[in-house]
Each structure stands twice: as structure tokens, then as C-alpha cells.
Design a protein around this motif. Structure first.
Motif, short mmCIF file in Angstrom:
data_model
loop_
_atom_site.label_atom_id
_atom_site.label_comp_id
_atom_site.label_asym_id
_atom_site.label_seq_id
_atom_site.Cartn_x
_atom_site.Cartn_y
_atom_site.Cartn_z
N THR A 306 0.84 -1.19 0.00
CA THR A 306 0.00 0.00 0.00
C THR A 306 0.87 1.24 0.00
OG1 THR A 306 -1.65 -1.19 1.31
CG2 THR A 306 -1.85 1.20 1.23
N PRO A 307 0.61 2.23 -0.89
CA PRO A 307 1.35 3.49 -0.80
C PRO A 307 1.18 4.11 0.59
CG PRO A 307 0.09 3.38 -2.83
CD PRO A 307 -0.36 2.22 -1.99
N PRO A 308 2.13 4.90 1.06
CA PRO A 308 2.13 5.34 2.45
C PRO A 308 1.26 6.53 2.76
CG PRO A 308 4.05 6.20 1.34
CD PRO A 308 3.33 5.34 0.33
N PHE A 309 0.57 7.09 1.76
CA PHE A 309 -0.08 8.38 1.95
C PHE A 309 -1.19 8.35 3.00
CE2 PHE A 309 1.13 8.12 -2.64
CZ PHE A 309 2.31 8.82 -2.49
N ALA A 310 -1.79 7.17 3.23
CA ALA A 310 -2.83 7.05 4.26
C ALA A 310 -2.28 6.42 5.54
CB ALA A 310 -4.00 6.23 3.73
N GLY A 311 -0.99 6.09 5.55
CA GLY A 311 -0.39 5.48 6.73
C GLY A 311 -0.97 4.12 7.07
N GLN A 312 -1.32 3.33 6.04
CA GLN A 312 -2.05 2.09 6.30
C GLN A 312 -1.32 0.81 5.89
OE1 GLN A 312 -5.09 1.59 7.95
NE2 GLN A 312 -4.48 3.65 8.60
N GLY A 313 -0.09 0.91 5.41
CA GLY A 313 0.63 -0.30 5.00
C GLY A 313 0.85 -1.25 6.16
N MET A 314 1.57 -0.82 7.19
CA MET A 314 1.81 -1.66 8.35
C MET A 314 0.51 -1.99 9.07
SD MET A 314 3.69 -0.88 11.95
CE MET A 314 2.14 -0.16 12.53
N ASN A 315 -0.39 -1.01 9.17
CA ASN A 315 -1.64 -1.25 9.89
C ASN A 315 -2.48 -2.32 9.21
OD1 ASN A 315 -1.60 0.83 12.11
ND2 ASN A 315 -1.24 2.15 10.36
N SER A 316 -2.43 -2.40 7.89
CA SER A 316 -3.15 -3.46 7.19
C SER A 316 -2.56 -4.82 7.53
CB SER A 316 -3.11 -3.22 5.68
OG SER A 316 -3.90 -2.10 5.31
N GLY A 317 -1.24 -4.89 7.66
CA GLY A 317 -0.61 -6.15 8.05
C GLY A 317 -1.00 -6.57 9.46
N ILE A 318 -1.14 -5.61 10.36
CA ILE A 318 -1.56 -5.94 11.73
C ILE A 318 -3.00 -6.43 11.74
CG2 ILE A 318 -2.04 -4.92 13.99
CD1 ILE A 318 0.51 -3.28 13.67
N ARG A 319 -3.85 -5.86 10.86
CA ARG A 319 -5.22 -6.40 10.74
C ARG A 319 -5.19 -7.85 10.25
NH1 ARG A 319 -5.89 -1.45 8.01
NH2 ARG A 319 -6.72 0.17 9.36
N ASP A 320 -4.31 -8.15 9.29
CA ASP A 320 -4.15 -9.53 8.84
C ASP A 320 -3.81 -10.44 10.01
OD1 ASP A 320 -4.46 -8.55 6.25
OD2 ASP A 320 -2.34 -8.76 5.72
N ALA A 321 -2.84 -10.00 10.81
CA ALA A 321 -2.37 -10.82 11.92
C ALA A 321 -3.48 -11.13 12.90
CB ALA A 321 -1.20 -10.13 12.62
N HIS A 322 -4.30 -10.13 13.22
CA HIS A 322 -5.38 -10.35 14.18
C HIS A 322 -6.44 -11.27 13.62
CE1 HIS A 322 -7.59 -8.25 17.76
NE2 HIS A 322 -7.50 -9.55 17.90
N ASN A 323 -6.77 -11.09 12.35
CA ASN A 323 -7.76 -11.94 11.70
C ASN A 323 -7.30 -13.39 11.67
OD1 ASN A 323 -9.12 -13.30 9.29
ND2 ASN A 323 -10.27 -11.40 9.40
N LEU A 324 -6.03 -13.60 11.35
CA LEU A 324 -5.51 -14.94 11.17
C LEU A 324 -5.16 -15.62 12.48
CD1 LEU A 324 -4.78 -16.93 8.92
CD2 LEU A 324 -2.54 -15.82 8.74
N ALA A 325 -4.70 -14.86 13.47
CA ALA A 325 -4.18 -15.46 14.70
C ALA A 325 -5.25 -16.24 15.45
CB ALA A 325 -3.59 -14.38 15.61
N TRP A 326 -6.42 -15.64 15.68
CA TRP A 326 -7.42 -16.35 16.47
C TRP A 326 -7.95 -17.57 15.72
CZ3 TRP A 326 -12.58 -17.43 15.57
CH2 TRP A 326 -13.23 -16.74 14.54
N LYS A 327 -8.01 -17.48 14.39
CA LYS A 327 -8.49 -18.62 13.62
C LYS A 327 -7.49 -19.78 13.69
CE LYS A 327 -11.15 -15.57 10.64
NZ LYS A 327 -11.32 -14.92 9.33
#
Length: 566
Positions: A306-327
Motif C-alpha cells: 500500500t502506498p504510504p499516503f494514508a499510513g495504512q501499510g503496516m496497519n493493514s498487516g496488523i489487521r491480517d495478523a489479528h484476523n488470522l491469529a485467532w483462527k
């Protein structure tokens, strides 16, 4: 040395414990996504191995912005107090015309998920905090200085080959392998997957400063076709400047000291600032065509950029981690069928795409194609700012797509896309319990599923928790009241909380007499009217007992494709 011999020979983790020959989960890559995933698995009590090719976590600043959703994930991982100790919480953005006139101000004050929407941090500090949190965790082992060098999988397990700098090789078996190994993911490559789809490339000069005091704690965005620039705040006197390269400019020329000094001086950098890093990045907007194959899953930059202009590259990865971890935790622990993991990509993919689109739109505002478009855009924002509702839309960051999914591990409640809370992230108000006031909701709900009753009929809530399929979730049962005098004492197994601001009720459109079933990642699985709990219980039973998701199972690559050890 044969593979069987290597597996039988003990060797020790970075935190000093013997490495096992089998783990339910092996995570490759100790960046923010992998470290978050490992900490969440530790929280859920899942045995896991975290592997990182480098001898330590990252030492140079990369990501600089962490949002409210990611901070909520840090709360779930049990590290929020440590992380917040080095975060500049709650900053905004100011957008300027080429003449220096402010035309848009983003200053979010709302905290729907319990934390400020935008926060500055330093990635080296953040990663070190997450690694330190794993040091004393008995269920997660870490291997730094070991690279993943191939793997094979069948319908029962994945065998991962590891190699250190001395050429020593080991093999570890796992139920599941997660590739959090970044944009150049060797695991993704071994699966025959690229990063394709929409591709966007721009080069920007990144300059990180220390000892750089500034009169403003906000991000400053200079929207100028002559040289778009962003200046971002950081903790402890740090600051980052980003300058767009213009056509014909070379990265080598842009990192020259005279060029960097001139650019910093022209945009208000403090003269006492120390440059700790200068480099040219190419920003991409890309998605992998699939995020899994067999027992192997991709997360973070390994499957999207993700381009950095919204500051969401790393944050999107952390959302992935939370979604995947509990499953992963619930599947490997035997509480859920393997089909649950099929919901990971359908739930995450569209939101990642929305964030990429948001970043591209913000990039066009920061760097308009020409002066005329810039003037029109900036004038439009000034006019919209005269309308309170529009001003609030931008100031409170309501333009940021809220996480929501229609497909995956959810049961629709028939309320319609606009009204339903199903598939949405539950708000996190500060609530009052029998013992404390001002407690964030997730601290009450715990680590697993939750049954939240917006009802005074607490006996009905208790009965719902005992229904066969719902009981399989082992939910924490919570009854929500607006005031202390509204309801009698709860029955055994039900905890009563006071949401005096009525935030949870407002999320349901002001309706009471509803029960929400909430997942461990705090997304709403389903809602149901009091008295109709048996309907959702039957649907849940069917979901847990059959193939649960409308998605095509990806084929498992052959051993020859994914680099089987000889």
C-alpha cells in the motif's frame, strides 16, 4: 545430515529454549505483522515458532504511523501499556497550498475503538517491544538469524527447511506456515504467486531526523506540483520528511547531502536536526492473486503493498495478523474446523483494496498532476470546509473506510448493509463494571468469543449462552445497561456492565433487546433479537459442521515447485 536426523537433534531458540520438532504454527518474518501474530498466538496459548533471517529486529525507522485499530490489537496481545509508552498519541494533518495557505485540516478527536485514530511511533522501538514481550512467553519460541530455505507440504503438515549464516540446516514440522516475510517473500515466490493487479509506482526521498523540534505536532502536507512533500511527527524529537522525485531525477542525486540539506531547509526543518537515515523508496499498490495455498498463508507485505499516503501499510498487516491469529489458534486447538481458515482472505481482501484506493486518492491530493488541478482541488476543500457536516467528515477522518466484510465467518441478521453490525468491528467504549469505572470494553470481554446482551432480560441472555452451538464458543457473557438502576442483578455466568454513553446501543441503531455474538478479533459474528436465539444457534451449528465459506480451495503446489529438501 538427513532431514530426520536434523529434526531429532535439539537446538535452542533465541530465547534459550530447546526448539521442538513440531509446532502448530510456524511464522516466518519478525516484522510488525509476524511479531503481532506471534504475540497474539501466545495470548491464545498456541504453540508457535517465529523465524527471522536477520539477527535482530529492524534497526532503521520504516513505518511511522500506527492507528486506533492496531492499538486495539496491541491491547488484545497484552502489550498496549508498553507500546503506548513510546507513542505520540492523537496527531492530525494540515494540508497547504503552494503559497502556504492552509486549505484542509484533519484533527480527529473521536475514539470509536478506544484509542486515538492517528499516532506516531518508531518502528525499531515497536518491534523491540514486541520481541521482548515474547521472551518470557512459554508457548512461543523465536529463531533469529535463521532463514526459511524451502518447504514441502501435504494434507497433514508443512515441513520447513531452515538455514543459518554458517550454513547449518534444520527442518521443522508445522500444522500451518504463515509467510510474513515482506514484499520479497520467498514463500510467496515458492508458491508461484506474484504481487500483481493494480500497480502504481512513485519514487520518494525519505529523510528521518533526530533532535528535530518543530512548532507543530501535526503532519504537514505541502501539496505542490513543483515538489510534493510530507513532514511527519515522531516521538522523542524525531521527524520524517518525504519528498517526491520528479521526472528525470535519479535516486543517487537526490540523496546527495547538498540536495537533502536544501530540501529540508526549504520546508522548515530545524537547523539542529540530525539526519539518521536518507533513502529513496518506490511506493507500490499491489495485491497477490491468492493469499494461501494448502496449509500456507500469506500476511502483510507478503500479499499486499500500500502506498504510504494514508499510513495504512503496516496497519493493514496488523489487521491480517489479528484476523488470522485467532483462527489458527481455534483450529489448531480443536475448537473449530479447518474450514474457518478459508474465511481469512475473503474477509481481509476488500478492506485492503479499499485502503490502497484511499492511499491513491490521498496521493493525488498531495501531488496533483498539474497546477490547475491542484488549485481546483484545494479550492473545493476550502468551500467544503464552510459546511459543518463536510468539515466534520474530513476532520474526524470519516473518509477512512471502516473495516467490514459480508463474506466469511459471519451470519447475516437481515437488517441490511447500512443498519447491520454483522461483519463490523465492534466499538470499544469505556464502561463501568462492579469493581471499576472507565474500563475499556475488551478488557471485560477477555480473549475469546463474547455474548453481549443489550437487554434487561438477563435470564434470556444466560439461556442463549447455554444453547448447544453457542455454548461451543465458550463465550464471555455480558449484559449492557445504560445506568446502574436499570436492571436487577445478573444471574450466574453473566457480568453486568454500564455503558453510560450508550455507544453500543447506538451502534445497533438505538435498539435494545438484541444479543450480539462477537468474535475474538472483536468483529460482530451475528446479532439476534432476544427470544430468537435458537435461530442463530441452528445456523451456527450448520456453519461449524459443514464447509463454511463460499471460496475456492487453492491447489497445493508440488514439492518440486516449493523447494523440497534433498
Amino acid at each position: 545430515m538427513s532431514m530426520d536426523t536434523a529434526i531429532a537433534t535439539p537446538f535452542r531458540s533465541s530465547n534459550g529454549r530447546p526448539i521442538a520438532d513440531h509446532y502448530p504454527v510456524v511464522v516466518v518474518g519478525a516484522g510488525p505483522t509476524g511479531l503481532t501474530l506471534a504475540n497474539l498466538l501466545a495470548r491464545y496459548g498456541t504453540r508457535a515458532l517465529l523465524v527471522e533471517r536477520n539477527p535482530t529486529t529492524v534497526q532503521e525507522p520504516r513505518a511511522v504511523s500506527i492507528d486506533d485499530e492496531s492499538l486495539r490489537t496491541m491491547q488484545a496481545a497484552g502489550v498496549i501499556t508498553t507500546v503506548m509508552s513510546h507513542v505520540v498519541a492523537g496527531y492530525g494533518s494540515e494540508y497547504y497550498t503552494p503559497s502556504g495557505r492552509l486549505f484542509l485540516k484533519v484533527e480527529p478527536s473521536e475514539q470509536p475503538y478506544g484509542y486515538p485514530r492517528r499516532n506516531a511511533f518508531r518502528q525499531p522501538t515497536f518491534e523491540a517491544q514486541l520481541r521482548d514481550a515474547l521472551e518470557t512467553v512459554p508457548t512461543v519460541d523465536t529463531l533469529f538469524g535463521w532463514a526459511q530455505d524451502g518447504f514441502v507440504q501435504d494434507d497433514r503438515q508443512v515441513t520447513v527447511e531452515l538455514r543459518n549464516a554458517d550454513g547449518e540446516r534444520r527442518w521443522i514440522r508445522a500444522d500451518y506456515l504463515v509467510a510474513a516475510d515482506g514484499a520479497r517473500s520467498s514463500i510467496r515466490t515458492a508458491l508461484g504467486l506474484g504481487l500483481d493487479g493494480e500497480t502504481f509506482q512513485e519514487k520518494w526521498l525519505i529523510v528521518d531526523l533526530e533532535n528535530s523540534p518543530t512548532p507543530s505536532r501535526e503532519t504537514l502536507v505541502f501539496c505542490d506540483t513543483r515538489r510534493p512533500c510530507i513532514a511527519l511527527p515522531g516521538p522523542n524529537g524525531t521527524r520524517r520528511f518525504e519528498f517526491k522525485l520528479l521526472p528525470g531525477e535519479s535516486p543517487e542525486a537526490m540523496v546527495a547531502q547538498d540536495t537533502v540539506d536544501a530540501l529540508l531547509a526549504s520546508h522548515g526543518a530545524h537547523p539542529d536536526s540530525r539526519i539518521c537515515r536518507k533513502t529513496v523508496y518506490t511506493f507500490h499498490a499491489r495485491l497477490a492473486p491468492r493469499w494461501s495455498a494448502g496449509r500456507v498463508y500469506l500476511a502483510g507485505d507478503a500479499c499486499h503493498l500500500t502506498p504510504p499516503f494514508a499510513g495504512q501499510g503496516m496497519n493493514s498487516g496488523i489487521r491480517d495478523a489479528h484476523n488470522l491469529a485467532w483462527k489458527l489458534a481455534w483450529v489448531t486447538g480443536g475448537s473449530m474446523p479447518r474450514h474457518l481458515l478459508d474465511s481469512y482472505e475473503p474477509e481481509r481482501r476488500e478492506h485492503v483494496r479499499d485502503m490502497i484506493d484511499l492511499a491513491l486518492r490521498m496521493g493525488r491530493i498531495m501531488g496533483p498532476r498539474n497546477r490547475a488541478i491542484g488549485v481546483l482541488t484545494q479550492t473545493a476543500f476550502r468551500i467544503l470546509g464552510l459546511w459543518p457536516r463536510a468539515r466534520d467528515y474530513f476532520a474526524q477522518m470519516k473518509y477512512k473506510p471502516k473495516p467490514r466484510f459480508e463474506n466469511g465467518f459471519v451470519i447475516a441478521d437481515g437488517r441490511g448493509a447500512r443498519a447491520t453490525m454483522v461483519g463490523r468491528l465492534l466499538p470499544q467504549p469505556a464502561v463501568r463494571t462492579a469493581l471499576r469505572d472507565g474500563v475499556l470494553l475488551d478488557h471485560v470481554l477477555g480473549d475469546g468469543f463474547a455474548l453481549i446482551g443489550l437487554t434487561d432480560d438477563m435470564e434470556a441472555l444466560a439461556r442463549a449462552a447455554r444453547l448447544p452451538a453457542i455454548a461451543r464458543l465458550r463465550p464471555k457473557v455480558v449484559a449492557v445497561s445504560r445506568a446502574a438502576a436499570e436492571a436487577p442483578q445478573p444471574p450466574e455466568g453473566v457480568e453486568r456492565i454500564i455503558d453510560s454513553a450508550g455507544i453500543l446501543e447506538a451502534a445497533m441503531g438505538g435498539e435494545r433487546d438484541h444479543i450480539l455474538i462477537v468474535r475474538p478479533d472483536r468483529y460482530v459474528f451475528s446479532t439476534v433479537k432476544v427470544g430468537e436465539e435458537h435461530v442463530v444457534d441452528r445456523q451456527l451449528a450448520a456453519l461449524l459442521g459443514t464447509v463454511m465459506f463460499d471460496t475456492t480451495t487453492a491447489p497445493v503446489p508440488s514439492a518440486a515447485v516449493i523447494g523440497a529438501p534433498a
